[in-house]
Design an enzyme around this catalytic site. Structure first.
Site, PDB file in Angstrom:
ATOM      1  N   ASP A   1     -10.842   4.277  -1.488  1.00 49.44           N
ATOM      2  CA  ASP A   1     -11.450   3.317  -0.567  1.00 49.44           C
ATOM      3  C   ASP A   1     -12.970   3.395  -0.572  1.00 49.44           C
ATOM      4  OD1 ASP A   1      -8.818   3.046   0.114  1.00 49.44           O
ATOM      5  OD2 ASP A   1      -9.148   3.167   2.271  1.00 49.44           O
TER       6      ASP A   1
ATOM      7  N   ASP B   1       0.825  -1.206   0.000  1.00 49.01           N
ATOM      8  CA  ASP B   1       0.000   0.000   0.000  1.00 49.01           C
ATOM      9  C   ASP B   1       0.864   1.264   0.000  1.00 49.01           C
ATOM     10  OD1 ASP B   1      -2.300   1.469   0.032  1.00 49.01           O
ATOM     11  OD2 ASP B   1      -3.047   0.717   1.946  1.00 49.01           O
TER      12      ASP B   1
HETATM   13  C1  9PG Z   1      -5.089   1.027   5.756  1.00 48.82           C
HETATM   14  C2  9PG Z   1      -5.871   1.432   4.520  1.00 48.82           C
HETATM   15  C3  9PG Z   1      -6.507   0.222   3.819  1.00 48.82           C
HETATM   16  C4  9PG Z   1      -7.139   0.690   2.513  1.00 48.82           C
HETATM   17  C5  9PG Z   1      -6.086   1.372   1.660  1.00 48.82           C
HETATM   18  C6  9PG Z   1      -5.500   2.547   2.426  1.00 48.82           C
HETATM   19  O1  9PG Z   1      -4.464   9.438   2.868  1.00 48.82           O
HETATM   20  N1  9PG Z   1      -5.154   8.866   1.995  1.00 48.82           N
HETATM   21  O2  9PG Z   1      -5.508   9.418   0.954  1.00 48.82           O
HETATM   22  C7  9PG Z   1      -5.510   7.511   2.184  1.00 48.82           C
HETATM   23  C8  9PG Z   1      -6.232   6.849   1.207  1.00 48.82           C
HETATM   24  C9  9PG Z   1      -6.571   5.510   1.390  1.00 48.82           C
HETATM   25  C10 9PG Z   1      -6.171   4.842   2.530  1.00 48.82           C
HETATM   26  C11 9PG Z   1      -5.451   5.491   3.500  1.00 48.82           C
HETATM   27  C12 9PG Z   1      -5.110   6.829   3.321  1.00 48.82           C
HETATM   28  O3  9PG Z   1      -6.496   3.505   2.677  1.00 48.82           O
HETATM   29  O4  9PG Z   1      -6.611   1.832   0.445  1.00 48.82           O
HETATM   30  O5  9PG Z   1      -7.686  -0.417   1.802  1.00 48.82           O
HETATM   31  O6  9PG Z   1      -5.544  -0.779   3.558  1.00 48.82           O
HETATM   32  O7  9PG Z   1      -4.946   2.092   3.664  1.00 48.82           O
HETATM   33  O8  9PG Z   1      -4.594   2.147   6.419  1.00 48.82           O
END
Ligand code: 9PG
Length: 486
Positions: free
Chosen positions: A365, A311
């Site tokens: 998400d 991720d």
């Molecule tokens: C775990 C999650 C889950 C999820 C992933 C991710 O800061 N942001 O834009 C942001 C976007 C998505 C996100 C986290 C932060 O989620 O997509 O399925 O694994 O991490 O923390």
């Protein structure tokens, strides 16, 4: 230079003026070469296909006359796009996309300009597409015709990696979020094992810290113990990692300051904001960082995990298109180290991941609600969690289905702890049928008897899927019209 396309609507020719160092006809369109190319159709585009940089960035048809105006305070912005594209949005001048762009003619045909090499951006105006590589020269594909045909033609020129059908996944994130523990997951595992899942995936919340990939106190018997229990149930063990990311307070940030990605003045490059903290990236061009990431992947495999959700991968490609070549080499190393393990890339630069990822998250998400209007409407940010945002961007990336297993994120079956209406849940469930990637985070004990039956059917039978048009599908007996989202 003028290029001719046959116009399927008028039964005649369409002439497109271009400025490019070279152009030659190829199957499905033209191949252009050059650092910068300009394309002028004989019409004003009614819509621009804006393609976001990474999984969570917006991919959608937009109004070329209405550039985005994000209102998020800069220092708290999630890193949802190529920083250059975000800056362009700040100027409020025009829409830029990552790698490709397209204009829709007033009669509905599509003129697509897509990069065939890494590190490209495309600007869309009513009257023109402008493609530019951030560094050096590159190749472009230009096509005109019906939407599905031009996108499919482009995808055939891009790398692919496809083997077998996508796995059936239970993932801990969208039910327990970071509040997971060994006890809680063992309980969930018992329930999950009674259903035809193939992967039990532990998400964020098991690690000590970003950059400190050892189990925290809530996993007293360690990660190998948990993987063993998962495998005993006949499931594959999956694990979440964010290998190139650190937070302000990560021990690694202080023990290895030289591993951080820095700008020309030596300041750490901001990599977004999450978990209430500023994020930073490890320098994917540093051999020691690559060794560290490779040893992390090896460790997870030795613990018994053979499905890795990698991720926040954009961190390895910052500062944007300029970093995609470096990202690609880093991920080639990861791919090699991972061997036969299934790699799901998430928060990942889309085009630079093709050919290396087994599965690729292609939207932001989901969440157990449709939309968060505070963020999507008032802050003008289409990248936050929510079913509407996830579906919109996923829909606009389904054309990648022959390049990679497209992950639309999990479906919801529960009414408990959810604000979703049944119709909304069905749109996401059907996206699992359309992509073949079937996942949920619902613990079976949260489900009513009818909901359990629905989950069982989802996992055990694939429905017949028939595209009825770009954004309409027949899935089993049901016709789903996603155009209402656009
Ligand atoms: C775990 C999650 C889950 C999820 C992933 C991710 O800061 N942001 O834009 C942001 C976007 C998505 C996100 C986290 C932060 O989620 O997509 O399925 O694994 O991490 O923390």
């Amino acid at each position: 230079m003028r290029l001719e396309f046959s116009d399927p609507l008028q039964g005649s020719r369409l002439e497109v003026a271009i400025l490019a160092p070279s152009a030659e006809p190829v199957s499905g369109g033209y191949l252009l070469k050059g650092r910068e190319v300009r394309v002028f159709p004989p019409f004003r585009g009614s819509q621009f296909f804006r393609h976001g940089w990474q999984s969570w960035s917006l991919a959608s048809w937009v109004d070329p006359r209405e550039p985005p105006r994000p209102l998020f305070p800069k220092e708290r912005r999630p890193q949802a796009d190529d920083p250059f594209l975000l800056e362009a949005a700040d100027w409020g001048k025009a829409w830029w996309g990552s790698g490709l762009g397209a204009l829709r003619s007033p009669r509905g045909q599509v003129l697509l300009l897509g990069a065939l090499d890494l590190g490209a951006r495309v600007l869309g105006r009513e009257e023109a597409l402008l493609g530019r590589y951030a560094l050096g020269e590159g190749r472009w594909f230009l096509a005109y015709g019906p939407e599905e045909e031009v996108f499919a033609a482009y995808a055939r020129y891009l790398p692919h990696r496809l083997s077998g059908r996508p796995p059936r996944v239970w993932c801990s994130w969208y039910s327990f979020y970071t509040k997971i523990s060994e006890a809680l997951l063992l309980q969930a595992l018992d329930e999950v094992a009674a259903f035809p899942f193939e992967v039990f995936q532990v998400d964020d919340g098991w690690q000590k810290a970003l950059g400190d990939w050892e189990p925290n106190d809530r996993f007293p018997r360690g990660m190998a113990f948990l993987a063993d229990r998962i495998r005993e149930k006949g499931l594959r063990a999956g694990l979440w990692l964010a290998p190139f990311l650190v937070t302000q307070d990560s021990p690694l940030r202080h023990s290895r300051p030289e591993w951080l990605l820095r700008d020309g003045e030596g300041r750490p490059v901001p990599a977004g904001f999450n978990w209430g903290k500023p994020l930073y990236a490890l320098d994917s061009g540093n051999e020691e960082v690559l060794d560290y990431v490779a040893s992390l992947v090896r460790k997870a495999r030795e613990w018994g995990y053979d499905y890795l959700k990698l991720d926040f991968l954009y961190a390895a490609a910052l500062p944007g298109a300029e970093g995609e070549g470096r990202y690609r080499r880093a991920m080639e190393r990861v791919r090699e180290e991972a061997g036969e393990a299934y790699l799901l890339f998430c928060g990942a630069p889309i085009l630079a991941s093709l050919g290396l990822a087994d599965g690729l998250r292609v939207g932001p998400d989901v969440a157990p609600y449709w939309d968060n209007e505070d963020r999507s409407f008032w802050l003008q940010d289409p990248t936050g969690p929510g079913l509407r945002n996830a579906l919109r961007t996923t829909l606009h990336r389904l054309w990648l289905w022959e390049n990679v297993q497209v992950d639309p994120d999990v479906a919801f079956f529960r009414s408990r702890f959810s604000l979703l209406f049944p119709e909304e849940m069905r749109l996401q469930e059907a996206m699992g049928e359309i992509t073949g990637f079937k996942a949920t985070s619902d613990p079976p004990s949260w489900l009513s008897p009818e909901e359990r039956e629905r989950l069982w059917a989802f996992l055990s039978r694939d429905k017949e899927v028939k595209p009825l048009g770009p954004y309409r599908y027949q899935v089993g007996e049901e016709v789903l019209d996603y155009a209402i989202l656009l």
